[in-house]
Design an enzyme around this catalytic site. Structure first.
Site, short mmCIF file in Angstrom:
data_model
loop_
_atom_site.label_atom_id
_atom_site.label_comp_id
_atom_site.label_asym_id
_atom_site.label_seq_id
_atom_site.Cartn_x
_atom_site.Cartn_y
_atom_site.Cartn_z
CG ASP A 1 1.01 -3.33 -6.77
OD1 ASP A 1 0.45 -4.49 -6.30
OD2 ASP A 1 1.77 -3.06 -7.61
CG ASP B 1 -4.34 -8.46 -8.66
OD1 ASP B 1 -4.71 -9.63 -9.11
OD2 ASP B 1 -3.41 -8.12 -9.18
CG ASP B 2 -1.29 -6.99 -4.81
OD1 ASP B 2 -0.79 -7.08 -5.78
OD2 ASP B 2 -1.76 -5.91 -4.77
CG ASN C 1 6.14 -10.29 -9.43
OD1 ASN C 1 6.77 -11.00 -10.28
ND2 ASN C 1 4.71 -10.33 -9.40
NE ARG D 1 3.28 -5.17 -2.65
CZ ARG D 1 2.74 -5.49 -3.65
NH1 ARG D 1 3.01 -5.20 -4.84
NH2 ARG D 1 1.72 -6.46 -3.61
N1 LIG Z 1 3.31 -13.37 -8.26
C1 LIG Z 1 2.49 -12.82 -7.92
O1 LIG Z 1 1.33 -12.91 -8.46
C2 LIG Z 1 2.51 -11.66 -6.81
C3 LIG Z 1 3.65 -11.42 -6.25
N2 LIG Z 1 3.73 -10.41 -5.42
C4 LIG Z 1 5.26 -9.98 -4.99
O2 LIG Z 1 5.22 -10.27 -3.52
C5 LIG Z 1 5.96 -9.62 -2.74
C6 LIG Z 1 5.40 -9.10 -1.54
O3 LIG Z 1 4.22 -8.33 -1.83
P1 LIG Z 1 3.36 -7.87 -0.45
O4 LIG Z 1 3.15 -9.07 0.45
O5 LIG Z 1 2.31 -7.14 -1.03
O6 LIG Z 1 4.53 -6.81 0.25
P2 LIG Z 1 4.61 -6.48 1.61
O7 LIG Z 1 5.59 -5.33 1.67
O8 LIG Z 1 3.31 -6.42 2.22
O9 LIG Z 1 5.23 -7.62 2.19
C7 LIG Z 1 6.54 -8.16 2.15
C8 LIG Z 1 6.87 -9.06 3.08
O10 LIG Z 1 8.16 -9.39 3.33
C9 LIG Z 1 8.89 -9.59 4.20
N3 LIG Z 1 10.50 -9.05 3.97
C10 LIG Z 1 11.05 -8.16 3.38
N4 LIG Z 1 12.38 -8.35 3.47
C11 LIG Z 1 12.47 -9.64 3.85
C12 LIG Z 1 13.55 -10.44 4.08
N5 LIG Z 1 14.84 -10.06 3.59
N6 LIG Z 1 13.49 -11.75 4.73
C13 LIG Z 1 12.28 -12.01 4.91
N7 LIG Z 1 11.23 -11.30 4.89
C14 LIG Z 1 11.06 -10.24 4.24
C15 LIG Z 1 8.37 -8.09 4.83
O11 LIG Z 1 8.70 -8.17 6.27
P3 LIG Z 1 8.49 -6.80 7.21
O12 LIG Z 1 7.05 -6.46 6.98
O13 LIG Z 1 8.72 -7.16 8.53
O14 LIG Z 1 9.36 -5.70 6.56
C16 LIG Z 1 6.84 -8.45 4.78
O15 LIG Z 1 6.48 -9.56 5.61
C17 LIG Z 1 6.19 -8.36 -3.95
O16 LIG Z 1 7.55 -8.56 -4.41
C18 LIG Z 1 5.33 -8.39 -4.70
O17 LIG Z 1 5.65 -8.10 -6.08
C19 LIG Z 1 2.58 -9.83 -4.95
C20 LIG Z 1 1.26 -9.89 -5.48
C21 LIG Z 1 1.25 -10.85 -6.64
C1 LIG Z 2 1.86 -9.35 -9.73
C2 LIG Z 2 1.49 -8.09 -8.66
O1 LIG Z 2 0.27 -7.97 -8.49
C3 LIG Z 2 2.33 -7.81 -7.65
O2 LIG Z 2 3.70 -8.03 -8.04
O3 LIG Z 2 2.11 -6.86 -6.96
MG LIG Z 3 0.24 -6.14 -7.16
#
Ligand SMILES: NC(=O)C1=CN([C@@H]2O[C@H](COP(=O)(O)OP(=O)(O)OC[C@H]3O[C@@H](n4cnc5c(N)ncnc54)[C@H](OP(=O)(O)O)[C@@H]3O)[C@@H](O)[C@H]2O)C=CC1
Ligand SMILES: CC(=O)C(=O)O
Ligand SMILES: [Mg+2]
Length: 543
Positions: A236, A258-259, A402, A146
């Site tokens: 990730d 980190d995430d 992101n 991811r």
């Molecule tokens: N700003 C920051 O510092 C950070 C930002 N992020 C960002 O957060 C995002 C998610 O990361 P992470 O949680 O690890 O990823 P995951 O893939 O674990 O989670 C994504 C989630 O979003 C849901 N989802 C996907 N598409 C949709 C949609 N169209 N509508 C509603 N929900 C949706 C998924 O649902 P389902 O599981 O049912 O598919 C899942 O619950 C990434 O883009 C990542 O870059 C992450 C870490 C740090």
């Molecule tokens: C920022 C970060 O760690 C992410 O988007 O996964």
């Molecule tokens: Mg990350």
């Protein structure tokens, strides 16, 4: 007698100075003739290099230029990063690093870090032993499943640990000769990569289940044997692995995710500033979270704790959240939720049913805060945002996904749709918003505000674990630096240019909490502050 010759120094990025070698050094090392005759100071090298960087036509070309510099001369590379952090951060990090991972096999030139393929699972200590760094303080490891919001990038995911560790040094000040990026290459389910004859990773579908767990265990054992003092940052991993790996290893080795944890620490810091500007309290919030993956649940868990700390009972705090995934609202009737998600499942007795959309939820709930960690581009539509702004004077809206192409909203739209009332922070960088003829910077609520300080604090305190309290202390240190606390028109987070100072404060909070939690040797706050200052590597050529 002929002079000593040591031309290999030009190929050693830790010691190479390129055009900054003095006349005497060139003579002594036998470098005369191997370098152009001009002798530059480090400042002159930086000035020339940033010019070259700016002339590169596309962000990916700029990324490649910086990677070349990183492989050639680390002092110059880091000095350029430190001096021009705001300008280069979007290249070294999100969004461009995402593209670099997608194209990893096309842009690959020189190896950096380690790739540990599943096929070599019986030789992991040997592969780890082949690393170039004799001692290691921090490992950032991913399995590439991811990568940001871009999904499975297989072994190309190595670009993320490389980028994160560059920031551990540029911002946290960790010695670049003591950091190690790693990708666990367990295959990929990315059809495009598997079909691409140029793909460089293990061409195999991802291994999963017990085989995967066994591989991660072998990796951890190899680190325990080879590098017992190194901190591991899990980065990730897809949700189904991220949480179990964190839970399995956090009490066994010095590690954090980190995430889940870093993102939560910064989001809570930014949210505290926003709540203060909105003139309310944590316990007054109603929070809608789009996305229910590891980052979203990690963020929700920490905000929930902040609500409890502000006086709400545990159950009441839980009921202030409405969390949605791709199938809609998390509700008790759904059978597909993990235990961590189930905490947020809404009772069946409520009006909103499973499958309720974001717009349904926003109309019904009248949230004060809307957070996006969903990877769903533009999911915060005009309808959703206007609905929220119609009942809330200062709506808090954080599209945190992101890279930019996965962001739930563009801050300029949020500004327009809320007549400038929204309190905004994004995951990736955005240009400043135009307001009343002036410019208002957009805060970047990204874990980059936290992880370099965590690493620095752990190293300086010689911590053996990363506890929740350490991360909360880092988050509190960041929250206290919010410019919005002093001026409601100011940004929610300090500027990117202040990240090195932020890291020192986060590190101090982390280090003090490590001592209090008994996971680091007893030391006073002042002693820890001095150790943090001493632990910082500076990009200068040593005398
Ligand atoms: N700003 C920051 O510092 C950070 C930002 N992020 C960002 O957060 C995002 C998610 O990361 P992470 O949680 O690890 O990823 P995951 O893939 O674990 O989670 C994504 C989630 O979003 C849901 N989802 C996907 N598409 C949709 C949609 N169209 N509508 C509603 N929900 C949706 C998924 O649902 P389902 O599981 O049912 O598919 C899942 O619950 C990434 O883009 C990542 O870059 C992450 C870490 C740090
Ligand atoms: C920022 C970060 O760690 C992410 O988007 O996964
Ligand atoms: Mg990350």
């Amino acid at each position: 007698m002929s002079p000593a010759r040591y031309p290999q120094i030009l190929d050693d990025p830790l010691r190479n100075r390129g055009t900054a070698f003095t006349a005497e050094q060139r003579r002594v090392l036998g470098l005369d003739g191997l370098l152009p005759p001009a002798i530059e100071s480090l400042d002159e090298q930086v000035a020339r290099s940033i010019e070259v960087f700016r002339r590169r036509p596309r962000p990916i070309d700029q990324y490649l230029y910086l990677r070349e510099l990183q492989d050639t001369n680390l002092v110059l590379y880091y000095r350029l990063l430190v001096d021009h952090l705001e300008e280069v951060l979007p290249i070294v990090y999100t969004p461009t690093v995402g593209l670099a991972c997608q194209r990893f096999h096309r842009i690959f030139r020189r190896p950096r870090g380690l790739t540990l393929p599943y096929t070599e699972r019986h030789r992991l200590p040997e592969l780890l032993g082949n690393r170039r760094q004799p001692s290691v303080d921090v490992i950032v490891v991913t399995d590439g499943e991811r990568i940001l919001g871009l999904g499975d990038q297989g072994s190309g995911g190595l670009g993320i640990p490389i980028g994160k560790l560059a920031l551990y040094t540029a911002i946290g000040g960790l010695d670049p000769g003591r950091t190690l990026p790693i990708v666990l290459d367990v295959g990929t389910n990315n059809e495009e990569r598997l079909a691409d004859p140029g793909y460089l990773g293990w061409r195999h579908e991802r291994i999963a289940g017990p085989e995967y767990e066994d591989f991660v265990e072998r990796f951890v054992q190899a680190v325990e044997t080879e590098l017992p003092r190194a901190m591991i940052q899990w980065e990730d991993f897809a949700s189904h692995n991220a949480r179990p790996i964190l839970d399995r290893y956090r009490d066994r080795i010095c590690s954090f995710n980190d995430d889940i944890q870093g993102t939560a620490a910064v989001a809570v810091g930014a949210l505290r500033g926003a709540i203060r500007v909105a003139g309310s309290r944590p316990r007054d919030q109603r929070i809608v979270v789009l996305g229910a993956g590891s980052a979203a649940i990690g963020v929700a868990d920490e905000i929930r704790q902040a609500l409890v700390d502000d006086g709400l009972g545990a159950d009441e705090a839980r009921r202030r959240f409405w969390v949605l995934d791709v199938d809609g609202l998390l509700t008790e009737e759904r059978s597909d939720l993990s235990p961590e998600q189930r905490v947020y499942a809404r009772p069946a007795s409520e009006d909103l049913s499973a499958g309720a959309t974001l717009a349904d939820v926003v109309w019904a709930v009248r949230p004060t805060a809307l957070l996006g960690l969903s990877t769903a581009r533009d999911a915060f539509t005009e309808e959703v945002v206007r609905a929220m702004a119609s009942h809330c004077e200062r709506p808090i809206i954080f599209p945190l996904s992101n890279p930019t192409a996965r962001s739930e909203a563009d801050p300029a739209d949020l500004e327009r749709w809320t007549d400038g009332r929204a309190l905004v922070a994004t995951g990736s960088p955005y240009p400043a918003i135009q307001r009343h003829g002036g410019e208002v910077p957009v805060s970047q609520s990204n874990n980059v505000y936290v992880f370099p300080g965590v690493g620095l604090g752990v190293v300086a305190a010689q911590a053996a674990r990363v506890t929740d309290r350490m991360l909360r202390a880092g988050s509190a240190a960041l929250g206290a630096l919010s410019p919005a606390l002093r001026d409601p028109d100011a940004p929610l987070l300090p500027p990117i240019s202040a990240l090195r100072d932020v890291a020192a404060e986060v590190a101090l909070g982390v280090a003090v909490a490590a001592v209090e939690d008994g996971v680091a040797p007893e030391r006073s706050r002042e002693d820890l502050r001095a150790r943090i200052a001493r632990a910082r590597w500076s990009p200068v050529y040593p005398d």
